[in-house]
Structure formats: C-alpha cells, structure tokens
Design a protein around this motif. Structure first.
Motif, PDB file in Angstrom:
ATOM      1  N   GLY A   5      36.106 -19.332  26.183  1.00 20.87           N
ATOM      2  CA  GLY A   5      37.267 -18.123  26.005  1.00 20.87           C
ATOM      3  C   GLY A   5      37.503 -17.939  24.637  1.00 20.87           C
ATOM      4  N   PHE A   6      37.612 -16.567  24.323  1.00 20.63           N
ATOM      5  CA  PHE A   6      38.248 -16.083  22.983  1.00 20.63           C
ATOM      6  C   PHE A   6      39.436 -15.241  23.444  1.00 20.63           C
ATOM      7  CE2 PHE A   6      33.533 -16.622  22.475  1.00 20.63           C
ATOM      8  CZ  PHE A   6      33.753 -17.477  21.098  1.00 20.63           C
ATOM      9  N   GLU A   7      40.334 -15.540  22.730  1.00 17.95           N
ATOM     10  CA  GLU A   7      41.698 -14.686  22.672  1.00 17.95           C
ATOM     11  C   GLU A   7      42.016 -14.314  21.332  1.00 17.95           C
ATOM     12  OE1 GLU A   7      44.278 -13.194  24.420  1.00 17.95           O
ATOM     13  OE2 GLU A   7      45.426 -12.935  22.409  1.00 17.95           O
ATOM     14  N   SER A   8      42.104 -12.920  21.304  1.00 19.92           N
ATOM     15  CA  SER A   8      42.556 -12.161  20.139  1.00 19.92           C
ATOM     16  C   SER A   8      43.088 -10.945  19.941  1.00 19.92           C
ATOM     17  CB  SER A   8      41.125 -11.853  19.022  1.00 19.92           C
ATOM     18  OG  SER A   8      40.407 -10.728  19.794  1.00 19.92           O
ATOM     19  N   ALA A 272      55.589 -17.147  33.117  1.00 14.35           N
ATOM     20  CA  ALA A 272      54.594 -17.238  31.962  1.00 14.35           C
ATOM     21  C   ALA A 272      54.960 -16.161  30.777  1.00 14.35           C
ATOM     22  CB  ALA A 272      53.264 -16.822  32.935  1.00 14.35           C
ATOM     23  N   GLY A 273      54.508 -16.475  29.714  1.00 11.55           N
ATOM     24  CA  GLY A 273      54.634 -15.519  28.680  1.00 11.55           C
ATOM     25  C   GLY A 273      55.467 -16.457  27.530  1.00 11.55           C
ATOM     26  N   ASP A 306      50.174 -16.810  23.016  1.00 12.15           N
ATOM     27  CA  ASP A 306      48.766 -16.442  23.544  1.00 12.15           C
ATOM     28  C   ASP A 306      47.748 -17.637  23.007  1.00 12.15           C
ATOM     29  OD1 ASP A 306      49.813 -14.109  23.887  1.00 12.15           O
ATOM     30  OD2 ASP A 306      49.279 -13.115  22.089  1.00 12.15           O
ATOM     31  N   ASN A 307      46.718 -17.843  23.657  1.00 14.32           N
ATOM     32  CA  ASN A 307      45.771 -19.077  23.477  1.00 14.32           C
ATOM     33  C   ASN A 307      44.479 -18.819  24.475  1.00 14.32           C
ATOM     34  OD1 ASN A 307      45.914 -20.680  26.269  1.00 14.32           O
ATOM     35  ND2 ASN A 307      47.957 -20.099  25.912  1.00 14.32           N
ATOM     36  N   GLY A 308      43.469 -19.313  23.666  1.00 14.22           N
ATOM     37  CA  GLY A 308      42.005 -19.006  24.378  1.00 14.22           C
ATOM     38  C   GLY A 308      42.234 -19.960  25.819  1.00 14.22           C
ATOM     39  N   ALA A 309      42.982 -21.087  25.998  1.00 15.84           N
ATOM     40  CA  ALA A 309      42.838 -21.624  27.313  1.00 15.84           C
ATOM     41  C   ALA A 309      43.052 -20.773  28.329  1.00 15.84           C
ATOM     42  CB  ALA A 309      43.721 -22.942  27.247  1.00 15.84           C
ATOM     43  N   MET A 310      44.207 -19.929  28.299  1.00 13.03           N
ATOM     44  CA  MET A 310      44.515 -19.044  29.395  1.00 13.03           C
ATOM     45  C   MET A 310      43.420 -18.029  29.851  1.00 13.03           C
ATOM     46  SD  MET A 310      47.518 -16.721  27.893  1.00 13.03           S
ATOM     47  CE  MET A 310      47.086 -15.365  26.912  1.00 13.03           C
ATOM     48  N   ILE A 311      42.652 -17.661  28.911  1.00 11.85           N
ATOM     49  CA  ILE A 311      41.641 -16.704  29.076  1.00 11.85           C
ATOM     50  C   ILE A 311      40.495 -17.331  29.560  1.00 11.85           C
ATOM     51  CG2 ILE A 311      40.056 -15.317  27.890  1.00 11.85           C
ATOM     52  CD1 ILE A 311      43.175 -14.255  27.947  1.00 11.85           C
TER      53      ILE A 311
END
Length: 349
Positions: A5-8, A272-273, A306-311
């Motif tokens: 997963g990618f978060e950007s 969340a958030g 924000d993080n990639g783990a959640m995606i």
C-alpha cells in the motif's frame, strides 16, 4: 496474499505491506513512513508543490525498506494499493503513478483506496479491533464527519462540518497564538498548563439536535480574544486560551458523537484521524461512552496520522470481503485516475 500500500495524499509518504490470510484478520507485516513536517514549518503550512517533489524522493527508498523488513521481494506482492483520493492532486499522482507503474512492470492488479476509508478502518490494525456495525467519528485537519458504518464499503454520513474541520480549528487557533506548524499538537501541549475556564468561547451548533459541526465561529472568537490580549500576552494567558480552545472543540466532538450513537441506537464508536490522538478527546470520549455502555475504539497513536498501513489494510479488508474492484496491471491498461475531491459515502461496495 500480500498487499503493498502507498499513501501520498498530503505531507506524509507511507508504504506498508499487509498479509491477507485465507481465514482471520489481515496482518501488518511492515511499514515505513516519512513526515514532511520539518520541511513545511518554514512556510507555516503545507506547500503542495514541495510536498509532491518530496514524495517522489521518498517513495522508492521507503518501498525498499518495507520489503526488507518483511523479507519479501516485489515479485511476492499480489496486489498494489494506493490512495486515489481525496487529497492534493499532485501528491496523489505520485503514489498513484508509482503504484500503477510497479503493477504494470510486475503484471499485478492495482486497487485505488479512499483516504478516509483508510482512516476509518485503521482501528482494525489495533489489538482491540472493533466489530461491525458502528458509528465512526472521522476527525482530522481536513475532515470532521460522523458516519454509520454497516460493513466495509457501506458508509452513511450522519453529520459533518459545514465549514472548518476540527483539525483546522486546532491549527488555525494555534497559528493565532503564535505556535509553530503543525499547530494542533502544540496547542494541546500548551493547554496542559492552562485554565480552560479563563476564557468563554462558543460551541457552535452544540444544541442544534443534529450531528453536524461548525468551527469557523470558534476560530473567529479565538482571533477576537487574541486581539484583546494585545501584542504581548503572557505565557499564562496564551496557555489559558489554548486550554479554552481545546475544551470547546472537544466538548462539541463528544456531544455530537453521543448524539449520533443515540440516534442510531448503536453501542460501538470508532474514532479515527489525526485529532483522534488528542488526549483530552480520548479521555472525555472514554468517560462519556463508559457512562452509556458504549465500546470505543481508536487506532494506535502511531497510526492516527496518514500512513501506508491504513491504505494496505483497507485494501486487504476489501479483498477479503470480495468488494474490491481490481484494475489490471498490464502496460497500456488505460492509465489511472486520482480524485482530489471524493465524498466517502460515494465509496460503496
């Protein structure tokens, strides 16, 4: 099955790898995150062009780090997920572009994920994972919403902000007090030494009987108080105003959450958030939920931003429940699309 997963979407570059077992909950195998806070501090906020360029520099080294942690290769990955929106268009394009390019090279499918769905499902990564259905309080710098969550992909907005989000109220009030970016955590820290009763601030829509929010008026009230204090307020006055501001925001969030629980009849709340990391909010929500016999769940503190783990987790849960729409990874498969504006209730199974 392995999901990369990618978060950007804004000012954090996140990459993570999640394993989807045949039975049981998905498991986080590895993650890596780079925050751009120090880069944006000089400007007092996120500069979109700088954010996009920094994502380009960070995403591949972070990917290599995640694969090394998990001791797997790119060829072992089965699905590549990425934040499709909402967020900054240029920043979203970086993660989406890398994800689709890797997928084309590896001939693996891709899955675009809603950023807020990632936040919404991030508590499932914690030791105390929730169960469906529940009321969700999504509270961050750009979003403040209450939702009924029936299952993955089934989201109904119960209430949302009509102007500023709670995170904006924290950050903008902090800026008025001369605190550095990002303002919310600095305001919360300063509030620890302040008296919340020293200033009287409004709680917009507190008694409206509807689970909607409004924080613009509170921000204006803080500005008025700052002007009254003059050019050289004392440290104690600033701490008192910070405490009063935090108390006003938290009271509104708690009361509206309890209202949504009452209206739906549900007995489970998920928070969340980024603002979900606020200690006063957690303390007061815990107390209010305990009084009403409601279970409350939070993501781990490290997963609030924000993080990639959640995606990767959101993608894994969609795949596990058969509600994912995978896109082919072959070269020339039709490109990709990012959605800077994307209401979460449109993201349905």
């Amino acid at each position: 099955m392995l999901v990369l997963g990618f978060e950007s979407s804004c000012d954090e570059t996140g990459v993570a790898l999640v394993k989807v077992p045949e039975q049981g909950a998905p498991q986080l195998l590895a993650q890596a995150l780079h925050s751009q806070i120090s880069m944006h501090q000089a400007y007092g906020g996120v500069v979109p062009e700088l954010a996009s360029r920094d994502h380009i520099r960070r995403v591949l080294p972070l990917t290599r780090e995640v694969l090394s942690q998990a001791q797997v290769s790119l060829q072992d990955v089965d699905v590549i997920a990425y934040t499709q929106g909402p967020g900054l268009a240029g920043a979203l394009l970086v993660g989406a572009g890398v994800a689709v390019a890797l997928a084309a090279a590896l001939e693996k499918p891709t899955l675009g994920i809603h950023h807020l769905e990632g936040h919404l499902l991030s508590p499932f990564l914690s030791a105390d994972a929730p169960e469906f259905p529940f009321v969700a309080l999504l509270v961050s710098g750009g979003h403040t919403q209450l939702m009924r969550v029936t299952e993955v992909g089934h989201y109904e907005i119960l209430g949302e902000t009509i102007d500023d989000a709670a995170g904006e109220a924290f950050d903008k009030s902090a800026k008025l007090l001369g605190l550095p970016y990002p303002g919310g955590p600095h305001l919360a820290k300063l509030a620890l030494s302040g008296d919340a009763l020293a200033f009287t601030l409004p709680r917009p829509l507190l008694h409206s009987g509807k689970p909607d929010f409004s924080f613009a008026g509170l921000k204006t009230a803080v500005l008025t108080q700052v002007k009254r204090l003059g050019d050289s307020p004392s440290d104690q006055q600033k701490a008192d105003l910070a405490a009063a501001t935090q108390a006003a925001i938290v009271e509104v969030l708690v009361k509206k959450s309890m209202l949504a629980l009452k209206q739906t009849g549900l007995k489970r709340l998920v928070v969340a958030g980024g603002v979900g990391a606020n200690s006063l909010l957690r303390e007061q929500l815990n107390a209010a939920c305990a009084k009403r016999g409601v279970r409350v769940h939070y993501p781990e503190l490290s997963l609030c931003t924000d993080n990639g783990a959640m995606i990767a987790m959101a993608a894994a849960m969609r795949l596990q429940r058969g509600v994912a729409t995978l896109q082919p990874g072959q070269a020339g498969a039709g490109g990709f699309e990012v959605r800077p504006r994307w209401p979460l209730d449109m993201r349905v199974a």
